[in-house]
Design a protein around this motif. Structure first.
Motif, short mmCIF file in Angstrom:
data_model
loop_
_atom_site.label_atom_id
_atom_site.label_comp_id
_atom_site.label_asym_id
_atom_site.label_seq_id
_atom_site.Cartn_x
_atom_site.Cartn_y
_atom_site.Cartn_z
N UNK A 263 0.99 -1.35 0.03
CA UNK A 263 0.50 -0.25 0.12
C UNK A 263 0.92 1.35 0.31
N UNK A 264 2.78 1.11 -0.58
CA UNK A 264 3.15 2.01 -0.37
C UNK A 264 3.14 2.08 -1.85
N UNK A 265 4.27 3.56 -1.53
CA UNK A 265 5.29 3.30 -2.77
C UNK A 265 6.28 4.25 -2.78
N UNK A 266 7.09 2.97 -2.92
CA UNK A 266 8.33 2.15 -2.21
C UNK A 266 9.25 3.34 -3.07
N UNK A 267 9.09 4.42 -3.97
CA UNK A 267 9.90 4.75 -4.49
C UNK A 267 10.11 6.73 -3.50
N UNK A 268 8.47 7.12 -2.85
CA UNK A 268 8.62 7.79 -2.07
C UNK A 268 9.04 6.93 -0.93
N UNK A 269 9.12 6.22 -0.51
CA UNK A 269 10.11 5.88 0.35
C UNK A 269 11.23 6.22 0.75
N UNK A 270 12.03 5.22 -0.69
CA UNK A 270 13.32 5.91 -1.05
C UNK A 270 14.04 7.00 -0.81
#
Length: 413
Positions: A227-234
DNA sequence: AAAAAAG
């Protein structure tokens, strides 16, 4: 504290180590060096980043002697070309004041230089299985006088993908050789298998039995990823305060190449290392990461084991690693030599079971994934990274925004 | 199943 002199290592090597600020022996070194010096076969097990290389390297060099006859007398086998380079550099450092010469032998490089060094009489060889066997079959590399043999990352070397080659290498060396196997992970089945190649080995574990398998100085943060955007968290992690170097592990070579492009587009100058790249590119990537010219390394499993880079503060698993061993080796790129580190793992929906197995094997005690977890003591929810928690992660203005934010270049220190 | 390791 124990000094290398007290462990029986010669002064000239102690001096070379001291130049690099290495004066105090790690527990695995305290335990293995005196035994190895007597010729005892050893299976050495200690956690990532706790000094295994010199645990076998120093006694190996000392037993070969400062002025050995020309010709290969010691063989160290490792699973990747980059690790061959690194172990070569470590041994070369310790042997700097000696006539004994060390040579790295691995694929992707011209044969010429390697053959020349062997013909010149190099005594100590560090290499990967393919090229070693190649040169052995060409009769350029003679393993008939090997007295010292080491498998670094031994459980990997005795794994199915490598076992046949390793058996061939062993068969080309004298049975009377001194044999040492080292790794952070040593499954019982591999230990049993290893005995075939050793004589009365002692299994040394430089770990507190009730300490658990994971490095205590690494914090493990687990994000439920579907449910999350990995790129965003990275992007957020890359902007975290106090972030040093960061390794991002990808499952495939293509995914690694794609993420490098993506991060480049977003203004992060990331290096990448994987098997689709030429050896020169791989080495340039590792070099730029080591020097700090680039502080993000995107890697496949090739960089999971052994690679020792100072100041890696974060490891990111873009997908869940294969098993608990792979997890330990990957996250072990941080938290080395007593430092702390943070390991972030994204768990996709399809990987929930895989993660549960790792969680169980490592005894993390993280409850069945429902939301998003940290190993302890923080419990995170999806994308709700607590502001200021230990100062690890910086909140960003775009929190909750549905449009991917353009990451900004991290200010240079 | 992918990656690694000879070319």
């Amino acid at each position: 504290m124990t000094t290398f002199i007290e462990l029986g290592i010669d002064q000239d090597m102690v001096d070379q180590l001291a130049h690099k600020g290495i004066t105090e022996a790690f527990p695995i070194q305290e335990q293995t060096i005196p035994l190895a010096l007597t010729g005892q076969d050893i299976i050495g097990q200690a956690k990532t980043g706790t000094g295994k290389t010199f645990g076998f390297g120093l006694p190996l060099l000392q037993r070969i002697g400062a002025n050995p006859e020309p010709g290969v007398q010691a063989l160290v086998v490792v699973p990747t070309r980059e690790l061959a380079m690194q172990v070569f550099e470590d041994l070369e450092l310790a042997a700097k004041g000696r006539a004994a010469t060390v040579v790295p032998i691995y694929g992707g490089k011209a044969y010429e230089g390697q053959i020349e060094q062997l013909k010149a009489g190099a005594q100590i060889v560090v290499g990967t299985p393919g090229r070693l066997l190649d040169l052995a079959s060409q009769r350029v590399l003679d393993l008939g006088n090997v007295r010292e043999m080491v498998l670094d990352e031994a459980d990997k070397m005795l794994d199915l993908g490598f076992l046949a080659d390793i058996e061939k290498l062993f068969s080309k060396t004298p049975a009377s050789r001194h044999t040492m196997l080292f790794s952070a992970t040593m499954p019982g089945i591999i230990v049993s298998l290893a005995r075939r190649f050793m004589s009365n080995p002692i299994h040394i574990r430089a770990t507190d039995p009730d300490e658990g398998a994971a490095q205590a100085n690494i914090e493990h943060i687990i994000y439920r990823a579907h449910s999350l955007d990995k790129d965003e968290v990275i992007g957020r992690i890359l902007q975290a305060e106090g972030r040093g170097k960061t390794v991002i592990f990808m499952r495939t070579k293509r995914a690694a190449a794609r993420l490098q492009e993506e991060l480049t587009d977003r203004g992060y100058d990331a290096a990448a290392v994987h098997g689709d790249l030429g050896q020169d590119q791989r080495e340039r990537a590792m070099a730029s990461f080591k020097t700090g010219k680039k502080d993000v390394l995107i890697a496949t499993e090739v960089a999971a084991r052994g690679i020792d880079v100072d100041d890696v503060t974060h490891v990111i698993n873009h997908t869940v690693p294969d098993d608990d061993k792979a997890y330990l080796h990957r996250v072990g790129r941080t938290g080395r030599a007593g430092r702390t580190g943070i390991a972030v793992t994204f768990v996709d929906w399809d990987d929930m079971h895989k993660w549960a197995l790792i969680n169980k094997a490592l005894d993390f005690g993280i409850p069945e994934p429902v939301e998003t977890y940290s190993s302890s003591p923080h419990l995170f929810t999806d994308l709700n990274i607590p502001e200021g928690t230990k100062g690890r992660l910086k909140a960003t203005p775009s929190e909750g925004s549905s449009t991917p934010r353009r990451a900004q270049r991290r200010p240079q220190p």
